[in-house]
Scaffold this active site. Structure first.
Site, PDB file in Angstrom:
ATOM      1  NE  ARG A   1      -1.646   4.283   7.651  1.00 49.97           N
ATOM      2  CZ  ARG A   1      -1.357   3.028   7.321  1.00 49.97           C
ATOM      3  NH1 ARG A   1      -0.181   2.718   6.801  1.00 49.97           N
ATOM      4  NH2 ARG A   1      -2.230   2.083   7.517  1.00 49.97           N
TER       5      ARG A   1
ATOM      6  NE  ARG B 275      -3.071   0.222   3.162  1.00 52.50           N
ATOM      7  CZ  ARG B 275      -3.831   0.305   4.251  1.00 52.50           C
ATOM      8  NH1 ARG B 275      -4.457  -0.778   4.708  1.00 52.50           N
ATOM      9  NH2 ARG B 275      -3.959   1.441   4.892  1.00 52.50           N
TER      10      ARG B 275
HETATM   11  P1  AMP Z   1      -6.979   1.976   6.892  1.00 54.94           P
HETATM   12  O1  AMP Z   1      -6.973   1.018   5.754  1.00 54.94           O
HETATM   13  O2  AMP Z   1      -8.095   1.717   7.853  1.00 54.94           O
HETATM   14  O3  AMP Z   1      -5.631   2.086   7.566  1.00 54.94           O
HETATM   15  O4  AMP Z   1      -7.298   3.414   6.270  1.00 54.94           O
HETATM   16  C1  AMP Z   1      -6.433   4.018   5.324  1.00 54.94           C
HETATM   17  C2  AMP Z   1      -6.649   5.527   5.301  1.00 54.94           C
HETATM   18  O5  AMP Z   1      -8.001   5.831   4.933  1.00 54.94           O
HETATM   19  C3  AMP Z   1      -6.453   6.227   6.633  1.00 54.94           C
HETATM   20  O6  AMP Z   1      -5.092   6.544   6.887  1.00 54.94           O
HETATM   21  C4  AMP Z   1      -7.307   7.485   6.440  1.00 54.94           C
HETATM   22  O7  AMP Z   1      -6.665   8.441   5.625  1.00 54.94           O
HETATM   23  C5  AMP Z   1      -8.485   6.947   5.666  1.00 54.94           C
HETATM   24  N1  AMP Z   1      -9.554   6.480   6.577  1.00 54.94           N
HETATM   25  C6  AMP Z   1     -10.002   5.194   6.746  1.00 54.94           C
HETATM   26  N2  AMP Z   1     -10.999   5.139   7.646  1.00 54.94           N
HETATM   27  C7  AMP Z   1     -11.185   6.410   8.070  1.00 54.94           C
HETATM   28  C8  AMP Z   1     -12.061   7.022   9.019  1.00 54.94           C
HETATM   29  N3  AMP Z   1     -12.945   6.303   9.725  1.00 54.94           N
HETATM   30  N4  AMP Z   1     -11.971   8.380   9.196  1.00 54.94           N
HETATM   31  C9  AMP Z   1     -11.111   9.125   8.494  1.00 54.94           C
HETATM   32  N5  AMP Z   1     -10.237   8.613   7.605  1.00 54.94           N
HETATM   33  C10 AMP Z   1     -10.278   7.273   7.374  1.00 54.94           C
END
Ligand code: AMP
Length: 211
Positions: A169, A158
């Site tokens: 993050r 990713r």
């Molecule tokens: P993840 O796959 O859950 O790590 O999400 C990847 C990215 O998507 C995160 O670093 C955020 O930029 C965005 N993202 C995912 N879920 C959320 C959420 N509930 N609120 C805000 N941003 C989100």
């Protein structure tokens, strides 16, 4: 028929996606991952994807309004009527407040892990382009390098699993999402899990504590 409405809380790399996939098999309820939904929107080049991309690339959160909208819509679909696993949502207090206005949650599983473990897990993480299965270049190698064991899909890294973005993050998690542990503790919904353990042991603990 089991009806379980679950939230997975945890830093990026704590193992939310891996645990969600195991819980799907166990309870036969869908995984709702806002990260997966947003990545799909970015790939397709939709308006939503265009709005979300720069936030995601920098390791910041996309706006509450955007994710609340996609989750509210998804929760109205028929397959959510017997429960669901929210993976990566809510991530802020306003998102949690919005969620409580939409539906009642049974438990919030908190996957607890230290920052250095997260950095090492994420920098070695590889994801299947096709089915989303998760591997690690050292700890969880696929049988054939670069190919998914389950569907033979191509494995990729990713964009946000690069060290600088990982650190951002983590900062985002600690500042904006960690307070949700307290938020759901106060409601008596938190189930603490030691996310340094191997995935099968984490699942076993989760199932035991959900009984
Ligand atoms: P993840 O796959 O859950 O790590 O999400 C990847 C990215 O998507 C995160 O670093 C955020 O930029 C965005 N993202 C995912 N879920 C959320 C959420 N509930 N609120 C805000 N941003 C989100």
């Amino acid at each position: 028929m089991i009806n379980m409405k679950l939230i997975l809380l945890g830093a990026p790399g704590a193992g939310k996606g891996t645990l969600a996939k195991k819980l799907i098999e166990k309870y036969n309820i869908p995984q709702l991952s806002t990260g997966d939904m947003l990545r799909a929107a970015v790939r397709k080049g939709t308006e939503l994807g265009k709005k979300a991309k720069s936030f995601m690339d920098s390791g910041a959160l996309v706006t509450d309004e955007l994710v609340i909208g996609i989750i509210a819509e998804r929760l109205r679909e028929a397959d959510c009527s017997n429960g669901f696993i929210l993976d990566g949502f809510p991530r802020t207090i306003p998102q949690a407040d919005a969620l409580s206005g939409i539906t009642k949650i049974d438990k919030a599983l908190s996957l607890n892990v230290d920052d250095e473990t997260v950095v090492s897990r994420l920098s070695g993480r590889r994801t299947c382009k096709n089915c989303g299965a998760i591997y690690h270049i050292e700890n969880l190698k696929p049988i054939n390098a670069g190919k998914c064991d389950k569907c033979s899909g191509e494995l990729f890294q990713r964009d946000d699993d690069k060290e600088d973005t990982i650190r951002n993050r983590l900062k985002t998690f600690n500042a904006q999402t960690k307070p949700l542990i307290e938020y759901y503790s106060k409601k008596g919904l938190i189930v603490n899990l030691d996310a340094k353990q191997n995935p099968d042991k984490i699942l076993e603990d989760a199932v035991e504590k959900l009984k």
